[in-house]
Design a protein around this motif. Structure first.
Motif, mmCIF file in Angstrom:
data_model
loop_
_atom_site.group_PDB
_atom_site.id
_atom_site.type_symbol
_atom_site.label_atom_id
_atom_site.label_comp_id
_atom_site.label_asym_id
_atom_site.label_seq_id
_atom_site.Cartn_x
_atom_site.Cartn_y
_atom_site.Cartn_z
ATOM 1 N N LYS A 30 -1.039 -4.822 -1.274
ATOM 2 C CA LYS A 30 -0.433 -6.047 -2.010
ATOM 3 C C LYS A 30 0.932 -5.733 -2.108
ATOM 4 N N ASN A 31 1.449 -4.147 -2.197
ATOM 5 C CA ASN A 31 2.749 -4.781 -2.762
ATOM 6 C C ASN A 31 3.574 -3.196 -1.710
ATOM 7 N N VAL A 32 4.320 -3.260 -0.456
ATOM 8 C CA VAL A 32 4.379 -2.008 0.313
ATOM 9 C C VAL A 32 5.516 -1.142 -0.758
ATOM 10 N N ARG A 33 6.269 -1.690 -1.344
ATOM 11 C CA ARG A 33 6.867 -0.872 -2.337
ATOM 12 C C ARG A 33 5.723 0.425 -3.382
ATOM 13 N N ARG A 34 5.029 -0.424 -4.129
ATOM 14 C CA ARG A 34 4.221 0.525 -4.974
ATOM 15 C C ARG A 34 3.152 1.059 -4.338
ATOM 16 N N ASP A 35 2.363 0.200 -3.339
ATOM 17 C CA ASP A 35 1.140 1.038 -2.458
ATOM 18 C C ASP A 35 1.343 2.097 -1.962
ATOM 19 N N PHE A 36 3.028 2.978 -1.198
ATOM 20 C CA PHE A 36 3.019 3.399 -0.611
ATOM 21 C C PHE A 36 3.921 4.997 -1.513
ATOM 22 N N SER A 37 3.893 3.761 -2.997
ATOM 23 C CA SER A 37 4.800 5.184 -3.689
ATOM 24 C C SER A 37 3.460 7.097 -3.443
ATOM 25 N N SER A 38 2.534 6.757 -4.045
ATOM 26 C CA SER A 38 1.567 7.945 -4.367
ATOM 27 C C SER A 38 1.830 8.663 -2.881
ATOM 28 N N GLY A 39 1.792 8.704 -1.828
ATOM 29 C CA GLY A 39 1.778 9.043 -0.942
ATOM 30 C C GLY A 39 0.412 9.253 -0.179
ATOM 31 N N TYR A 40 -0.648 8.381 -0.880
ATOM 32 C CA TYR A 40 -2.075 8.349 -0.616
ATOM 33 C C TYR A 40 -2.118 7.722 0.897
ATOM 34 N N LEU A 41 -1.949 6.542 0.729
ATOM 35 C CA LEU A 41 -2.602 5.561 2.317
ATOM 36 C C LEU A 41 -1.542 6.188 2.687
ATOM 37 N N VAL A 42 0.165 6.962 3.392
ATOM 38 C CA VAL A 42 0.200 7.603 3.763
ATOM 39 C C VAL A 42 -0.218 8.727 4.563
ATOM 40 N N ALA A 43 -1.055 9.230 3.489
ATOM 41 C CA ALA A 43 -2.239 10.877 4.416
ATOM 42 C C ALA A 43 -3.394 9.216 4.792
ATOM 43 N N ASP A 44 -4.028 8.830 4.477
ATOM 44 C CA ASP A 44 -4.605 7.832 5.180
ATOM 45 C C ASP A 44 -4.296 7.491 6.809
ATOM 46 N N ILE A 45 -3.383 7.429 7.215
ATOM 47 C CA ILE A 45 -2.169 6.859 7.876
ATOM 48 C C ILE A 45 -2.572 8.119 8.718
ATOM 49 N N PHE A 46 -1.935 9.313 8.524
ATOM 50 C CA PHE A 46 -1.727 10.695 9.694
ATOM 51 C C PHE A 46 -3.080 11.075 9.860
ATOM 52 N N SER A 47 -4.210 11.048 8.135
ATOM 53 C CA SER A 47 -5.717 11.317 8.859
ATOM 54 C C SER A 47 -6.522 10.572 9.894
#
Length: 177
Positions: A30-47
């Protein structure tokens, strides 16, 4: 499954946005800045690209600074093993919700994982043209609304004036002599 990500709310190039949507990340974007701040989605991408190295269950999706630091430290540790370098400034900016940092980091991740560089000009012109079209629609709507208000206002005033004239006319009595 489609995820609602507005290109107007992000400055992501169209290719990066499409890539993210095709990954079908677990939480809805919904909000790129907020959604990626925790690193969880970055880890999801790399996974998705390194499933044996990035085990998603070892990451937390939260907003607390301790959770963010823990996730990003773990991500950097695994990226170092893979000889992948992400900008520390962009990671810190993303973690602390700085404007534009998450978008730049995602472009960097996209370039590393896909070996492609996104075309910024087409995405900007598309976003600008969409914004311009939306703005024109709003201006036109406001114009029509203003005209309607003026018409009803003048109609109301004219009716009030007519009533006033009619009411205040002297009563004429014709007296026959």
């Amino acid at each position: 499954m489609s995820h609602p990500v507005s290109p107007l709310r992000t400055s992501l190039p169209r290719q990066v946005l499409q890539w993210l949507l095709n990954l079908e990340l677990a939480p809805c974007l919904k909000n790129v800045r907020r959604d990626f701040s925790s690193g969880y989605l970055v880890a999801d991408i790399f996974s998705r690209y390194y499933p044996k190295v990035f085990l998603l269950y070892s990451y937390e999706n939260g907003t607390a600074l301790s959770i963010k630091r823990n996730n990003w430290t773990r991500i950097q540790k695994f990226l170092q093993k893979l000889d992948i370098k992400l900008s520390q400034d962009l990671i810190n900016g993303t973690m602390h919700l700085e404007t534009g940092a998450a978008e730049k980091l995602l472009v960097q991740i996209y370039s590393i994982l896909t070996n492609q560089s996104p075309n910024f000009e087409s995405s900007l012109s598309t976003a600008q043209s969409e914004w311009s079209a939306e703005r024109e629609r709003k201006v036109e709507l406001l114009h029509h609304e203003r005209q309607h208000r003026q018409r009803t206002h003048w109609t109301g005033q004219a009716a009030a004036l007519y009533k006033e004239i009619k009411v205040h006319q002297p009563i004429r009595r014709y007296i026959q002599q």
